[in-house]
Design an enzyme around this catalytic site. Structure first.
Site, PDB file in Angstrom:
ATOM      1  N   ARG A  78       0.840  -1.204   0.000  1.00 14.58           N
ATOM      2  CA  ARG A  78       0.000   0.000   0.000  1.00 14.58           C
ATOM      3  C   ARG A  78       0.875   1.254   0.000  1.00 14.58           C
ATOM      4  O   ARG A  78       0.582   2.242  -0.675  1.00 14.58           O
ATOM      5  CB  ARG A  78      -0.927  -0.023   1.222  1.00 14.58           C
ATOM      6  CG  ARG A  78      -1.857   1.165   1.277  1.00 14.58           C
ATOM      7  CD  ARG A  78      -2.985   0.990   2.301  1.00 14.58           C
ATOM      8  NE  ARG A  78      -3.887   2.121   2.251  1.00 14.58           N
ATOM      9  CZ  ARG A  78      -4.092   2.950   3.280  1.00 14.58           C
ATOM     10  NH1 ARG A  78      -3.471   2.759   4.434  1.00 14.58           N
ATOM     11  NH2 ARG A  78      -4.924   3.962   3.143  1.00 14.58           N
ATOM     12  N   HIS A  82       0.810   4.387  -2.651  1.00 12.69           N
ATOM     13  CA  HIS A  82       0.684   5.806  -2.282  1.00 12.69           C
ATOM     14  C   HIS A  82       1.887   6.609  -2.751  1.00 12.69           C
ATOM     15  O   HIS A  82       1.751   7.751  -3.185  1.00 12.69           O
ATOM     16  CB  HIS A  82       0.518   5.942  -0.764  1.00 12.69           C
ATOM     17  CG  HIS A  82      -0.850   5.610  -0.284  1.00 12.69           C
ATOM     18  ND1 HIS A  82      -1.432   6.198   0.816  1.00 12.69           N
ATOM     19  CD2 HIS A  82      -1.774   4.747  -0.765  1.00 12.69           C
ATOM     20  CE1 HIS A  82      -2.657   5.715   0.991  1.00 12.69           C
ATOM     21  NE2 HIS A  82      -2.880   4.823   0.055  1.00 12.69           N
ATOM     22  N   ASN A 109      -2.659   8.897   4.423  1.00 16.08           N
ATOM     23  CA  ASN A 109      -1.412   8.380   4.981  1.00 16.08           C
ATOM     24  C   ASN A 109      -1.475   8.145   6.483  1.00 16.08           C
ATOM     25  O   ASN A 109      -0.568   7.576   7.060  1.00 16.08           O
ATOM     26  CB  ASN A 109      -0.265   9.344   4.680  1.00 16.08           C
ATOM     27  CG  ASN A 109       0.206   9.181   3.240  1.00 16.08           C
ATOM     28  OD1 ASN A 109      -0.046   8.154   2.607  1.00 16.08           O
ATOM     29  ND2 ASN A 109       0.880  10.180   2.754  1.00 16.08           N
ATOM     30  N   HIS A 207      -6.530  -5.624  -2.282  1.00 15.29           N
ATOM     31  CA  HIS A 207      -7.388  -5.644  -1.091  1.00 15.29           C
ATOM     32  C   HIS A 207      -7.768  -7.071  -0.690  1.00 15.29           C
ATOM     33  O   HIS A 207      -8.538  -7.258   0.240  1.00 15.29           O
ATOM     34  CB  HIS A 207      -8.631  -4.776  -1.319  1.00 15.29           C
ATOM     35  CG  HIS A 207      -8.322  -3.303  -1.308  1.00 15.29           C
ATOM     36  ND1 HIS A 207      -9.221  -2.334  -1.662  1.00 15.29           N
ATOM     37  CD2 HIS A 207      -7.185  -2.629  -0.974  1.00 15.29           C
ATOM     38  CE1 HIS A 207      -8.666  -1.136  -1.547  1.00 15.29           C
ATOM     39  NE2 HIS A 207      -7.428  -1.285  -1.144  1.00 15.29           N
TER      40      HIS A 207
HETATM   41  C1  HEM Z   1      -8.521   1.949  -6.047  1.00 17.28           C
HETATM   42  C2  HEM Z   1      -8.299   2.845  -5.129  1.00 17.28           C
HETATM   43  C3  HEM Z   1      -7.962   2.493  -3.716  1.00 17.28           C
HETATM   44  C4  HEM Z   1      -8.551   2.994  -2.613  1.00 17.28           C
HETATM   45  C5  HEM Z   1      -9.656   4.024  -2.563  1.00 17.28           C
HETATM   46  C6  HEM Z   1      -7.948   2.348  -1.480  1.00 17.28           C
HETATM   47  C7  HEM Z   1      -8.286   2.620  -0.167  1.00 17.28           C
HETATM   48  C8  HEM Z   1      -7.816   1.920   0.912  1.00 17.28           C
HETATM   49  C9  HEM Z   1      -8.214   2.139   2.278  1.00 17.28           C
HETATM   50  C10 HEM Z   1      -9.169   3.225   2.756  1.00 17.28           C
HETATM   51  C11 HEM Z   1      -7.599   1.220   3.046  1.00 17.28           C
HETATM   52  C12 HEM Z   1      -7.745   1.011   4.554  1.00 17.28           C
HETATM   53  C13 HEM Z   1      -6.862   1.952   5.320  1.00 17.28           C
HETATM   54  C14 HEM Z   1      -7.158   1.835   6.798  1.00 17.28           C
HETATM   55  O1  HEM Z   1      -8.250   2.249   7.202  1.00 17.28           O
HETATM   56  O2  HEM Z   1      -6.306   1.316   7.552  1.00 17.28           O
HETATM   57  C15 HEM Z   1      -6.794   0.415   2.165  1.00 17.28           C
HETATM   58  C16 HEM Z   1      -6.017  -0.639   2.580  1.00 17.28           C
HETATM   59  C17 HEM Z   1      -5.173  -1.319   1.749  1.00 17.28           C
HETATM   60  N1  HEM Z   1      -4.931  -1.041   0.426  1.00 17.28           N
HETATM   61 FE1  HEM Z   1      -6.008   0.161  -0.765  1.00 17.28          FE
HETATM   62  N2  HEM Z   1      -7.009   1.488  -1.912  1.00 17.28           N
HETATM   63  C18 HEM Z   1      -6.960   1.538  -3.265  1.00 17.28           C
HETATM   64  C19 HEM Z   1      -6.099   0.853  -4.094  1.00 17.28           C
HETATM   65  C20 HEM Z   1      -5.070   0.080  -3.629  1.00 17.28           C
HETATM   66  C21 HEM Z   1      -3.961  -0.385  -4.425  1.00 17.28           C
HETATM   67  C22 HEM Z   1      -3.718   0.013  -5.869  1.00 17.28           C
HETATM   68  C23 HEM Z   1      -3.206  -1.157  -3.617  1.00 17.28           C
HETATM   69  C24 HEM Z   1      -1.916  -1.874  -3.921  1.00 17.28           C
HETATM   70  C25 HEM Z   1      -1.564  -2.298  -5.110  1.00 17.28           C
HETATM   71  C26 HEM Z   1      -3.845  -1.203  -2.336  1.00 17.28           C
HETATM   72  C27 HEM Z   1      -3.426  -1.953  -1.273  1.00 17.28           C
HETATM   73  C28 HEM Z   1      -4.003  -1.923  -0.021  1.00 17.28           C
HETATM   74  C29 HEM Z   1      -3.638  -2.836   1.044  1.00 17.28           C
HETATM   75  C30 HEM Z   1      -2.683  -4.000   0.946  1.00 17.28           C
HETATM   76  C31 HEM Z   1      -4.350  -2.437   2.162  1.00 17.28           C
HETATM   77  C32 HEM Z   1      -4.289  -3.053   3.571  1.00 17.28           C
HETATM   78  C33 HEM Z   1      -3.224  -2.306   4.338  1.00 17.28           C
HETATM   79  C34 HEM Z   1      -2.913  -2.886   5.704  1.00 17.28           C
HETATM   80  O3  HEM Z   1      -3.330  -4.006   6.012  1.00 17.28           O
HETATM   81  O4  HEM Z   1      -2.225  -2.176   6.459  1.00 17.28           O
HETATM   82  N3  HEM Z   1      -4.956  -0.416  -2.362  1.00 17.28           N
HETATM   83  N4  HEM Z   1      -6.937   0.867   0.885  1.00 17.28           N
HETATM   84  C1  LIG Z   2       2.729   7.290  10.026  1.00 20.37           C
HETATM   85  C2  LIG Z   2       2.740   8.763  10.114  1.00 20.37           C
HETATM   86  O1  LIG Z   2       3.691   9.447   9.773  1.00 20.37           O
HETATM   87  N1  LIG Z   2       1.652   9.284  10.605  1.00 20.37           N
HETATM   88  C3  LIG Z   2       1.518  10.703  10.773  1.00 20.37           C
HETATM   89  C4  LIG Z   2       0.368  11.189   9.946  1.00 20.37           C
HETATM   90  O2  LIG Z   2       0.067  12.502  10.235  1.00 20.37           O
HETATM   91  C5  LIG Z   2      -0.291  12.747  11.598  1.00 20.37           C
HETATM   92  C6  LIG Z   2      -0.814  14.155  11.729  1.00 20.37           C
HETATM   93  O3  LIG Z   2       0.090  15.099  11.235  1.00 20.37           O
HETATM   94  C7  LIG Z   2       0.924  12.465  12.476  1.00 20.37           C
HETATM   95  O4  LIG Z   2       0.597  12.682  13.836  1.00 20.37           O
HETATM   96  C8  LIG Z   2       1.312  11.000  12.268  1.00 20.37           C
HETATM   97  O5  LIG Z   2       2.489  10.715  12.969  1.00 20.37           O
END
Ligand code: HEM
Ligand SMILES: CC(=O)N[C@H]1CO[C@H](CO)[C@@H](O)[C@@H]1O
Ligand SMILES: *[C@@H]1O[C@H](CO)[C@@H](O)[C@H](O)[C@H]1NC(C)=O
Ligand SMILES: *[C@@H]1O[C@H](CO)[C@@H](O)[C@H](O)[C@H]1NC(C)=O
Ligand SMILES: *[C@@H]1O[C@H](CO)[C@@H](O)[C@H](O)[C@H]1NC(C)=O
Ligand SMILES: *[C@@H]1O[C@H](CO)[C@@H](O)[C@H](O)[C@H]1NC(C)=O
Ligand SMILES: *[C@@H]1O[C@H](CO)[C@@H](O)[C@H](O)[C@H]1NC(C)=O
Ligand SMILES: *[C@@H]1O[C@H](CO)[C@@H](O)[C@H](O)[C@H]1NC(C)=O
Length: 341
Positions: A78, A82, A109, A207
């Site tokens: 992820r 980003h 982020n 995902h």
């Molecule tokens: C299509 C648009 C996308 C959106 C709107 C999106 C949005 C998100 C969001 C909101 C989360 C959860 C964050 C949280 O609440 O902790 C997430 C998690 C994740 N995303 Fe996406 N994502 C997108 C595309 C992608 C792409 C392109 C990848 C990688 C190729 C990706 C890989 C992941 C992974 C692996 C997680 C889980 C992260 C973790 O377990 O820490 N996503 N994504």
């Molecule tokens: C992981 C990381 O750098 N998180 C930062 C995201 O932004 C907030 C608000 O500025 C910081 O408090 C976090 O440390």
């Protein structure tokens, strides 16, 4: 071109002094452009000469540490996504904020993890070859290696990315799709990175691993249009289950939910099956059902064999890893990933 024009002295003398300065400047610019172009390509094993162990060091570090913290694999892929969507894959996502306005400070982020993991790999690489290997390449390699180590697909990671010197919160907000993004926005934001609808579907397939905070989607459970309603595009049984057992209030910003329940550790077709059952967690997941092209592509992936998805995913990952990269003499090789030199 330079020799033929400078040999024509008559023509040359008609230049005013100012014109001559401009001419020289133009030639210098043209030359720089030319040099830039000759180096402007990623290549496999870019560090073979200047840091031959670089890629092995990253792989060894991942092999040693990811088995103890496998959930970091999701965090790292992820992070790579980003990074690539803001000013290209240039490690800018890693930069610490000096004023609270870095990419790290943007809402997308706030839930990124793994920054210190990248910093530690960088330290080991620096000890072997100081100032040679970019943080951008380390993210790309570590993301790939950690997915492989946890049983997921592999993909080619050509290297030679250079690190950027700017990180801007607003640019992160403007470029990274939000979980609330609709199809139009997703298509536009991917299209802006020269990623097409196929790439959108395939990359969203990441995902199939990892977790989300309730706060990333709880509007869909509790207050979708501001009248205390649910998102009708979310399966109502699933929504009820999430409300009862996971996200018990709209303000829950700590509970984690698997995006592919029951198989969040396995890189499989589970995510697409959830999406077809209207159980994708985000509006952006549900949005893939609202367009005939993406919907039919998802159906095709789900009905095909897993290796087909994995090999297509690999191609899209390689493509994502090339988005707007800085090469040649652009940017810099950071000493510490969290700060510019
Ligand atoms: C299509 C648009 C996308 C959106 C709107 C999106 C949005 C998100 C969001 C909101 C989360 C959860 C964050 C949280 O609440 O902790 C997430 C998690 C994740 N995303 Fe996406 N994502 C997108 C595309 C992608 C792409 C392109 C990848 C990688 C190729 C990706 C890989 C992941 C992974 C692996 C997680 C889980 C992260 C973790 O377990 O820490 N996503 N994504
Ligand atoms: C992981 C990381 O750098 N998180 C930062 C995201 O932004 C907030 C608000 O500025 C910081 O408090 C976090 O440390
Ligand atoms: C960057 O920020 C993190 C978290 O705020 C901190 O732990 C780290 O020491 C900082 N790194 C540098 C080089 O300033
Ligand atoms: C960050 O990006 C935004 C949008 O492109 C721009 O308006 C702003 O000036 C940038 N901030 C800095 C500090 O460069
Ligand atoms: C998609 O979202 C954008 C930005 O929020 C909005 O301007 C646009 O009207 C939406 N498009 C559709 C078709 O709903
Ligand atoms: C992406 O958006 C930027 C800024 O709006 C624009 O300059 C650039 O041309 C776009 N790139 C593509 C491939 O659409
Ligand atoms: C739902 O959203 C509306 C509009 O933003 C707000 O006025 C209301 O208080 C919210 N309700 C709940 C239960 O959060
Ligand atoms: C998380 O929720 C708590 C309680 O609602 C709130 O105090 C806190 O500021 C929230 N944190 C973030 C990062 O939004």
């Amino acid at each position: 071109m330079p020799s033929s024009s400078s040999s024509n002295t008559e023509e040359f003398e008609t230049f005013s002094k100012m014109g001559r300065v401009c001419f020289v400047r133009l030639m210098v610019l043209a030359l720089l452009g030319f040099l830039g172009c000759t180096h402007a390509q990623l290549q496999m094993n870019f560090y073979a000469k200047n840091c031959p162990k670089a890629e092995t060091i990253v792989l060894d570090y991942v092999r040693k540490h990811i088995p103890n913290a496998p959930s970091l694999a999701a965090a790292l892929i992820r992070m790579h996504f980003h990074d690539c969507f803001v000013r290209g894959c240039d490690g800018s996502v890693l930069l610490n904020s000096t004023t609270g306005t870095a990419e790290k400070d943007a809402p997308p982020n706030l839930t990124l993890r793994g920054f210190d993991f990248i910093d530690r790999i960088k330290a080991v690489v620096e000890a072997d070859c100081p100032g040679v290997v970019s943080c951008a390449d380390i993210i790309a390699l570590a993301a790939r290696d950690s997915i492989v180590i946890t049983g997921g697909p592999s993909w080619r990671v050509p290297t030679g990315r250079r690190d950027g010197r700017f990180s801007n919160r607003t640019e992160a907000i403007n470029n990274i799709p939000a979980p609330t993004s609709n199809f139009t926005t997703l298509q536009a934001r991917f299209g802006n990175k020269s990623l097409d609808l196929k790439d959108l579907v395939l990359l969203s397939g990441a995902h199939t691993i990892g977790v989300s905070h309730c706060s990333s989607f709880s509007n869909r459970l509790y207050n979708f249009t501001g009248v205390g309603d649910e998102d009708p595009a979310l399966d109502s049984e699933y929504a009820a289950n999430l409300k009862a057992n996971k996200c018990k209030s709209i303000n829950d910003n700590t509970t984690l939910v698997e995006m592919d329940p029951g198989s969040r550790k396995t890189f499989d077709l589970g995510y697409y099956k959830q999406v077809l059952k209207r159980r994708g967690l985000f509006q952006s997941d549900a949005a893939l059902r609202t367009n005939p092209t993406t919907l039919s592509y998802i159906r095709q992936l789900v009905s095909g064999p897993l290796p087909n998805f994995l090999s297509e995913f690999a191609l899209s990952m390689e493509k994502m890893g090339r988005v707007d990269v800085k090469t040649g003499s652009a940017g810099e090789i950071r000493k510490h990933c969290a700060v510019v030199n």
